[in-house]
Motif scaffolding. Structure first.
Motif, PDB file in Angstrom:
ATOM      1  N   GLY A 256      -4.189  10.650  -9.159  1.00  0.00           N
ATOM      2  CA  GLY A 256      -3.074  10.437  -8.248  1.00  0.00           C
ATOM      3  C   GLY A 256      -3.532  10.473  -6.798  1.00  0.00           C
ATOM      4  N   SER A 257      -2.579  10.565  -5.883  1.00  0.00           N
ATOM      5  CA  SER A 257      -2.872  10.555  -4.450  1.00  0.00           C
ATOM      6  C   SER A 257      -3.280  11.950  -3.994  1.00  0.00           C
ATOM      7  CB  SER A 257      -1.635  10.099  -3.670  1.00  0.00           C
ATOM      8  OG  SER A 257      -1.170   8.867  -4.148  1.00  0.00           O
TER       9      SER A 257
ATOM     10  N   PRO B 258      -1.032  18.431  -0.380  1.00  0.00           N
ATOM     11  CA  PRO B 258      -0.437  19.531   0.409  1.00  0.00           C
ATOM     12  C   PRO B 258       1.062  19.412   0.654  1.00  0.00           C
ATOM     13  CG  PRO B 258      -2.512  18.795   1.403  1.00  0.00           C
ATOM     14  CD  PRO B 258      -2.160  17.794   0.339  1.00  0.00           C
ATOM     15  N   ILE B 259       1.642  18.217   0.533  1.00  0.00           N
ATOM     16  CA  ILE B 259       3.076  18.085   0.830  1.00  0.00           C
ATOM     17  C   ILE B 259       3.951  18.223  -0.414  1.00  0.00           C
ATOM     18  CG2 ILE B 259       2.631  16.613   2.831  1.00  0.00           C
ATOM     19  CD1 ILE B 259       3.689  14.256   1.089  1.00  0.00           C
ATOM     20  N   ILE B 260       3.335  18.334  -1.596  1.00  0.00           N
ATOM     21  CA  ILE B 260       4.126  18.441  -2.831  1.00  0.00           C
ATOM     22  C   ILE B 260       5.082  19.636  -2.818  1.00  0.00           C
ATOM     23  CG2 ILE B 260       3.968  18.868  -5.322  1.00  0.00           C
ATOM     24  CD1 ILE B 260       1.591  17.044  -5.448  1.00  0.00           C
TER      25      ILE B 260
ATOM     26  N   PRO C 127       0.957   2.858 -10.776  1.00  0.00           N
ATOM     27  CA  PRO C 127       0.424   3.565 -11.949  1.00  0.00           C
ATOM     28  C   PRO C 127      -1.015   4.023 -11.754  1.00  0.00           C
ATOM     29  CG  PRO C 127       0.568   1.200 -12.357  1.00  0.00           C
ATOM     30  CD  PRO C 127       1.277   1.448 -11.071  1.00  0.00           C
ATOM     31  N   GLY C 128      -1.702   3.468 -10.757  1.00  0.00           N
ATOM     32  CA  GLY C 128      -3.093   3.864 -10.519  1.00  0.00           C
ATOM     33  C   GLY C 128      -3.227   5.137  -9.715  1.00  0.00           C
ATOM     34  N   ALA C 129      -2.325   5.335  -8.746  1.00  0.00           N
ATOM     35  CA  ALA C 129      -2.477   6.502  -7.874  1.00  0.00           C
ATOM     36  C   ALA C 129      -1.154   7.015  -7.320  1.00  0.00           C
ATOM     37  CB  ALA C 129      -3.405   6.166  -6.708  1.00  0.00           C
ATOM     38  N   GLY C 130      -0.039   6.565  -7.836  1.00  0.00           N
ATOM     39  CA  GLY C 130       1.253   6.939  -7.275  1.00  0.00           C
ATOM     40  C   GLY C 130       1.553   8.419  -7.391  1.00  0.00           C
ATOM     41  N   LEU C 131       1.934   9.028  -6.277  1.00  0.00           N
ATOM     42  CA  LEU C 131       2.247  10.455  -6.256  1.00  0.00           C
ATOM     43  C   LEU C 131       3.355  10.793  -7.244  1.00  0.00           C
ATOM     44  CD1 LEU C 131       1.977  13.255  -4.870  1.00  0.00           C
ATOM     45  CD2 LEU C 131       3.725  12.491  -3.247  1.00  0.00           C
TER      46      LEU C 131
ATOM     47  N   GLN D 271       0.831  -1.203   0.000  1.00  0.00           N
ATOM     48  CA  GLN D 271       0.000   0.000   0.000  1.00  0.00           C
ATOM     49  C   GLN D 271       0.869   1.257   0.000  1.00  0.00           C
ATOM     50  OE1 GLN D 271      -3.319  -2.269   2.785  1.00  0.00           O
ATOM     51  NE2 GLN D 271      -2.688  -0.212   3.335  1.00  0.00           N
ATOM     52  N   LEU D 272       1.952   1.220   0.759  1.00  0.00           N
ATOM     53  CA  LEU D 272       2.867   2.360   0.786  1.00  0.00           C
ATOM     54  C   LEU D 272       3.499   2.581  -0.586  1.00  0.00           C
ATOM     55  CD1 LEU D 272       4.356   4.538   2.401  1.00  0.00           C
ATOM     56  CD2 LEU D 272       6.063   2.813   3.003  1.00  0.00           C
ATOM     57  N   PHE D 273       3.905   1.482  -1.207  1.00  0.00           N
ATOM     58  CA  PHE D 273       4.462   1.570  -2.561  1.00  0.00           C
ATOM     59  C   PHE D 273       3.400   2.094  -3.528  1.00  0.00           C
ATOM     60  CE2 PHE D 273       5.266  -0.123  -6.782  1.00  0.00           C
ATOM     61  CZ  PHE D 273       6.595   0.225  -6.988  1.00  0.00           C
ATOM     62  N   GLY D 274       2.163   1.641  -3.359  1.00  0.00           N
ATOM     63  CA  GLY D 274       1.083   2.071  -4.245  1.00  0.00           C
ATOM     64  C   GLY D 274       0.787   3.551  -4.143  1.00  0.00           C
TER      65      GLY D 274
END
Length: 443
Positions: A390-391, A396-398, A334-338, A326-329
């Motif tokens: 994406g996530s 906010p942390i970008i 490719p579905g929601a990775g930051l 889940q952390l990797f995801g």
């Protein structure tokens, strides 16, 4: 002797701030489709209307209506066991600050009729789907106006404030402008500028708070730290998960201030620093409890910011646990990775090394923001943050991933770094352009 150069620098920064805001705002508006995407936005819109008009929802019944009473299809009264509301205006699960930020846009269009039903009506021949056209035409023009400007306004402000933050690290004018435009047009902030989700203004509140913290670091003016606490408090009132930012920030502030004042033997200054931040942040927590009491007549004993699995501690330390998947995801799927939807962030892996050399405490602080956010949101069993591009909860942390990239742009002048950055920037631009070219949430 130094007054004129300082004033000239401030004038240049102000002009660049305005220019970045106007350019990004214009692009965000002209790529906006002017309608909501999610149920979360609908909840905030309904609450903002009540706040703007000071009138309750037509379905509200005093002493009977519960949270989500207006959505009987999704939450039938027979199974809706949420608390009974005490206040007709505030009877909503939505954030008050989120709704308050939307209300001015609704009031402006209601009074000046900038967008009307006639001007926004779509022809059935413009789309192949009649149901979509019917839905778009049924939307309140005030909501259309708000959706058209709300996301672009706060997203453009975030990009402009990022420029100011970058300048506090003595990055050149050119580098600071580049990093602002990379943030605006190669990350998911461009996609989410089309929405009225509360993550969009929260990014602005956090950046503004951190900007005043940087001014506090340079001037030691506790007024700037008070402003930091106010902005962070507003961010918390908008999204409770901002406690994940406030907590490590407060710890870092205490440690750095303690050692600084111990060396200088200015103990009273440490006390001032402590209360300058704690009072406004604590006040925001008290305000939230007052709002909860006004809503349902009772105050929850704890603030829920998400649901964590009961076995989280065990799973997080187990290499065979799905938690690591889940952390990797959340970061790379490719579905929601930051990092997939904002590929320019890959440059931050190099950026943090360069950033650390001159800004050790801030570098550790940024890494704590990112680590805590990623760890927290990867631990939930049910997470509806995938309703987007994406996530979205990581939005906010970008900016705190972008600032270290500026350090590398400033230091690494060779094409071996510039070419990958250009490639990642173009890729991010195209990825987010895909979101803008079609109505992803509908189709």
């Amino acid at each position: 002797m130094y007054v004129k150069p300082l004033n000239r620098l401030r004038n240049v920064n102000f002009k660049a701030f305005i220019l970045i805001f106007l350019i990004t705002f214009s692009v965000f508006v002209f790529t906006n489709d002017g309608h909501r995407y999610t149920f979360d936005e609908a909840v905030a819109q309904d609450l903002s209307v009540r706040i703007a008009t000071l009138e309750p929802h037509p379905k509200y019944v005093q002493g009977e209506s519960r949270m989500f009473f207006e959505y009987t299809d999704l939450y039938p009264p027979t199974i809706n066991k949420r608390p009974i509301c005490e206040n007709a205006i505030l009877c909503s699960q939505g954030s008050i600050l989120h709704a308050l930020a939307e209300a001015p846009f609704l009031i402006i269009n209601e009074n000046f009729h900038i967008i009307t039903k006639e001007t926004k009506e779509l022809s059935p021949y413009e789309f192949n789907n009649p149901a979509y056209v019917m839905w778009r035409n049924s939307l309140d023009p005030n909501f259309t106006f708000m959706e058209l400007l709300y996301g672009p306004f706060f997203s453009a402000l975030s990009a402009a404030v990022l420029f100011l933050v970058s300048r506090t690290y003595t990055y050149s004018l050119k580098t600071s402008i580049i990093i602002s435009f990379l943030f605006a047009f190669t990350t998911i902030i461009w996609a989410y500028s089309q929405t009225s989700l509360n993550s969009v203004p929260v990014a602005f509140f956090l950046l503004s708070g951190f900007f005043f913290y940087r001014k506090f670091q340079k001037t030691n003016s506790h007024f700037n730290l008070i402003l930091t606490g106010i902005f962070f408090g507003v961010a918390f009132l908008t999204r409770n998960d901002m406690i994940l930012i406030i907590t490590p920030f407060f710890i870092c502030l205490l440690i750095t201030s303690f050692w600084k004042n111990i060396k200088l033997k200015t103990y009273f200054s440490f006390v001032k620093t402590f209360f300058a931040f704690v009072i406004p942040v604590t006040s925001s927590y008290v305000i939230q409890k007052i709002i909860e009491y006004a809503r349902v007549g009772s105050v929850p004993t704890e603030t829920k910011i998400a649901a964590l699995p009961s076995s989280w501690a065990t799973e997080a330390t187990s290499t065979s646990s799905p938690y690591f998947l889940q952390l990797f995801g959340v970061l790379f799927s490719p579905g929601a990775g930051l990092f997939i939807y904002s590929p320019i962030l890959f440059a931050s892996f190099v950026g943090f090394f360069d950033f650390y050399k001159k800004n050790k405490s801030d570098c550790i602080l940024f890494l704590s923001f990112i680590g805590i956010f990623a760890t927290f949101f990867a631990s939930g069993d049910n997470w509806h943050g995938f309703n987007g591009w994406g996530s979205r909860y990581m939005l906010p942390i970008i900016p705190f991933l972008m600032i270290p990239i500026a350090a590398s742009i400033e230091k690494r002048m060779h094409f071996s770094f510039k070419i990958p950055v250009i490639f990642l920037g173009i890729t991010g631009f195209l990825i987010n352009l895909v979101y803008l070219l079609q109505d992803v949430s509908y189709f």
